[in-house]
Design a protein around this motif. Structure first.
Motif, PDB file in Angstrom:
ATOM      1  N   GLU A  42       4.560   3.064  -7.850  1.00 26.87           N
ATOM      2  CA  GLU A  42       5.435   4.174  -8.241  1.00 26.87           C
ATOM      3  C   GLU A  42       5.809   5.037  -7.035  1.00 26.87           C
ATOM      4  OE1 GLU A  42       5.406   8.022 -11.295  1.00 26.87           O
ATOM      5  OE2 GLU A  42       3.798   6.516 -11.375  1.00 26.87           O
ATOM      6  N   LYS A  43       4.832   5.308  -6.169  1.00 27.42           N
ATOM      7  CA  LYS A  43       5.109   6.108  -4.970  1.00 27.42           C
ATOM      8  C   LYS A  43       6.060   5.369  -4.029  1.00 27.42           C
ATOM      9  CE  LYS A  43       0.746   8.665  -5.076  1.00 27.42           C
ATOM     10  NZ  LYS A  43      -0.580   8.859  -4.423  1.00 27.42           N
ATOM     11  N   LEU A  44       5.923   4.045  -3.947  1.00 34.91           N
ATOM     12  CA  LEU A  44       6.830   3.270  -3.106  1.00 34.91           C
ATOM     13  C   LEU A  44       8.265   3.352  -3.632  1.00 34.91           C
ATOM     14  CD1 LEU A  44       4.645   0.090  -2.470  1.00 34.91           C
ATOM     15  CD2 LEU A  44       5.269   1.814  -0.767  1.00 34.91           C
ATOM     16  N   ARG A  45       8.418   3.257  -4.933  1.00 34.95           N
ATOM     17  CA  ARG A  45       9.768   3.363  -5.506  1.00 34.95           C
ATOM     18  C   ARG A  45      10.392   4.717  -5.194  1.00 34.95           C
ATOM     19  NH1 ARG A  45       7.081   1.398 -10.211  1.00 34.95           N
ATOM     20  NH2 ARG A  45       7.257  -0.874 -10.367  1.00 34.95           N
ATOM     21  N   ALA A  46       9.572   5.768  -5.295  1.00 37.65           N
ATOM     22  CA  ALA A  46      10.091   7.111  -5.042  1.00 37.65           C
ATOM     23  C   ALA A  46      10.387   7.325  -3.557  1.00 37.65           C
ATOM     24  CB  ALA A  46       9.087   8.159  -5.532  1.00 37.65           C
ATOM     25  N   GLY A  47       9.518   6.780  -2.708  1.00 38.82           N
ATOM     26  CA  GLY A  47       9.662   7.018  -1.277  1.00 38.82           C
ATOM     27  C   GLY A  47      10.631   6.097  -0.577  1.00 38.82           C
TER      28      GLY A  47
ATOM     29  N   ASP B  52       0.006   3.178  -9.392  1.00 40.81           N
ATOM     30  CA  ASP B  52       0.287   4.454  -8.743  1.00 40.81           C
ATOM     31  C   ASP B  52       0.960   4.264  -7.389  1.00 40.81           C
ATOM     32  OD1 ASP B  52      -0.788   5.741 -10.889  1.00 40.81           O
ATOM     33  OD2 ASP B  52      -2.674   6.296  -9.929  1.00 40.81           O
ATOM     34  N   LEU B  53       0.461   3.289  -6.616  1.00 37.50           N
ATOM     35  CA  LEU B  53       1.065   3.037  -5.312  1.00 37.50           C
ATOM     36  C   LEU B  53       2.483   2.482  -5.460  1.00 37.50           C
ATOM     37  CD1 LEU B  53      -1.926   1.550  -3.262  1.00 37.50           C
ATOM     38  CD2 LEU B  53      -0.840   3.783  -2.981  1.00 37.50           C
TER      39      LEU B  53
ATOM     40  N   GLU C 119       5.929  -4.570  -8.796  1.00 37.66           N
ATOM     41  CA  GLU C 119       4.580  -4.136  -9.173  1.00 37.66           C
ATOM     42  C   GLU C 119       3.778  -5.352  -9.644  1.00 37.66           C
ATOM     43  OE1 GLU C 119       2.568  -1.323 -12.556  1.00 37.66           O
ATOM     44  OE2 GLU C 119       4.387  -0.540 -11.579  1.00 37.66           O
TER      45      GLU C 119
ATOM     46  N   ASN D  19       0.828  -1.191   0.000  1.00 39.16           N
ATOM     47  CA  ASN D  19       0.000   0.000   0.000  1.00 39.16           C
ATOM     48  C   ASN D  19       0.874   1.256   0.000  1.00 39.16           C
ATOM     49  OD1 ASN D  19      -2.164   2.006   1.526  1.00 39.16           O
ATOM     50  ND2 ASN D  19      -3.163   0.477   0.228  1.00 39.16           N
ATOM     51  N   GLU D  20       0.794   2.093   1.017  1.00 35.14           N
ATOM     52  CA  GLU D  20       1.574   3.328   1.043  1.00 35.14           C
ATOM     53  C   GLU D  20       2.896   3.175   1.802  1.00 35.14           C
ATOM     54  OE1 GLU D  20      -1.021   6.297   2.611  1.00 35.14           O
ATOM     55  OE2 GLU D  20      -2.154   6.489   0.733  1.00 35.14           O
TER      56      GLU D  20
ATOM     57  N   GLU E  21       3.300  -4.673  -4.503  1.00 38.80           N
ATOM     58  CA  GLU E  21       2.123  -3.817  -4.605  1.00 38.80           C
ATOM     59  C   GLU E  21       1.666  -3.786  -6.066  1.00 38.80           C
ATOM     60  OE1 GLU E  21      -0.972  -2.008  -4.443  1.00 38.80           O
ATOM     61  OE2 GLU E  21      -0.009  -2.189  -2.475  1.00 38.80           O
TER      62      GLU E  21
END
Length: 264
Positions: free
Chosen positions: A100-105, A97-98, A113, A72-73, A93
């Motif tokens: 992608e955010k995990l990769r960035a964060g 979209d989630l 994915e 998730n997040e 995940e």
């Protein structure tokens, strides 16, 4: 009942603190408002989250390798990195979209994915647009806890794979957090080699949602037991209690819990 008593005591204490101060008129207006009870599953989820974090602090070493399935997040990824900063961590995940955010964060985490299952390929995935945590390879009966809800849902294609095929074969796995909204039995089937070889601790959700996948509630007991793992509730393990028998686990699935700990 206990929650109601605690709320009442807190309100009375707040009144005593405000008496005779400039804040008394405002406090009286606020405290006259009715207290809206929180849904029972939200209260339990908070307890499970804190118990899982306490378990992680007790068991994981700085170099432990962890998996977050249904990341998730990334709330638990953050905890994994804090407790085991030197480990090799993997997140799974399927929502783009989630992921992608995990990769960035979490650039230090390998993000996959895809959804885990007992087979590999492509499958339809029910995405609850406004509440992604309820999404899964089968449609969760979202309305069971929110009868008036009208969730927006979309069926999208996602990649699926067996954990045994994705994870490096020689990576020792210490801990898995798994929240798959009912798909956990198939995930365990596709992870048998990993579970049998490394005997990881697994904090996982299991309950009514398993029936949407055609699984018996409580049926994961045999899958995990065959891989050499026991099952406890988190509070039972933290208090040093013995693991459940198959009959005890099925009873508690029906009456007390929906989040569990598998352990050697």
């Amino acid at each position: 009942m206990a929650l109601g008593l605690e709320a009442g005591m807190a309100r009375r204490a707040a009144k005593r603190l405000m008496l005779g101060t400039a804040l008394e008129p405002l406090a009286r207006r606020v405290l006259r408002r009715p207290v809206v009870p929180r849904p029972w599953w939200e209260v339990l989820n908070e307890q499970y989250d804190e118990q899982t974090r306490e378990f992680m602090r007790r068991v994981l070493r700085p170099d432990s390798n962890c998996l977050d399935v249904g990341a998730n997040e990334g709330a638990f990824l953050r905890d994994m990195l804090e407790v085991a900063p030197l480990g090799q961590h993997h997140a799974f995940e399927p929502l783009p979209d989630l992921a992608e955010k995990l990769r960035a964060g979490f650039p230090e985490v390998e993000v996959h994915e895809l959804a885990l299952a007992a087979t590999s390929g492509t499958k339809k995935f029910c995405w609850f647009v406004d509440d992604p945590a309820w999404s899964g390879l089968q449609r969760d009966r979202y309305e069971r806890n929110s009868p008036d809800a009208k969730p927006r849902e979309e069926w999208i294609d996602v990649n699926v794979a067996r954990l045994d095929d994705v994870l490096p074969e020689h990576l020792p796995v210490a801990f898995i957090k798994l929240d798959a909204n009912g798909g956990e039995a198939d995930i365990f089937r596709g992870a048998y080699r990993t579970l049998r070889r490394w005997q990881p601790f697994i904090a996982f959700e299991h309950g009514e949602s398993a029936t949407y996948y055609g699984e018996e509630k409580g049926g994961v007991y045999e899958l995990l037991n065959d891989a050499g793992l026991n099952i406890s509730s988190l509070d039972r393990w933290l208090e040093g209690g013995a693991p459940f028998s198959a009959e005890e686990f099925r009873y508690h699935c029906d009456h007390t819990h929906f989040f569990w700990l598998a352990h050697p």
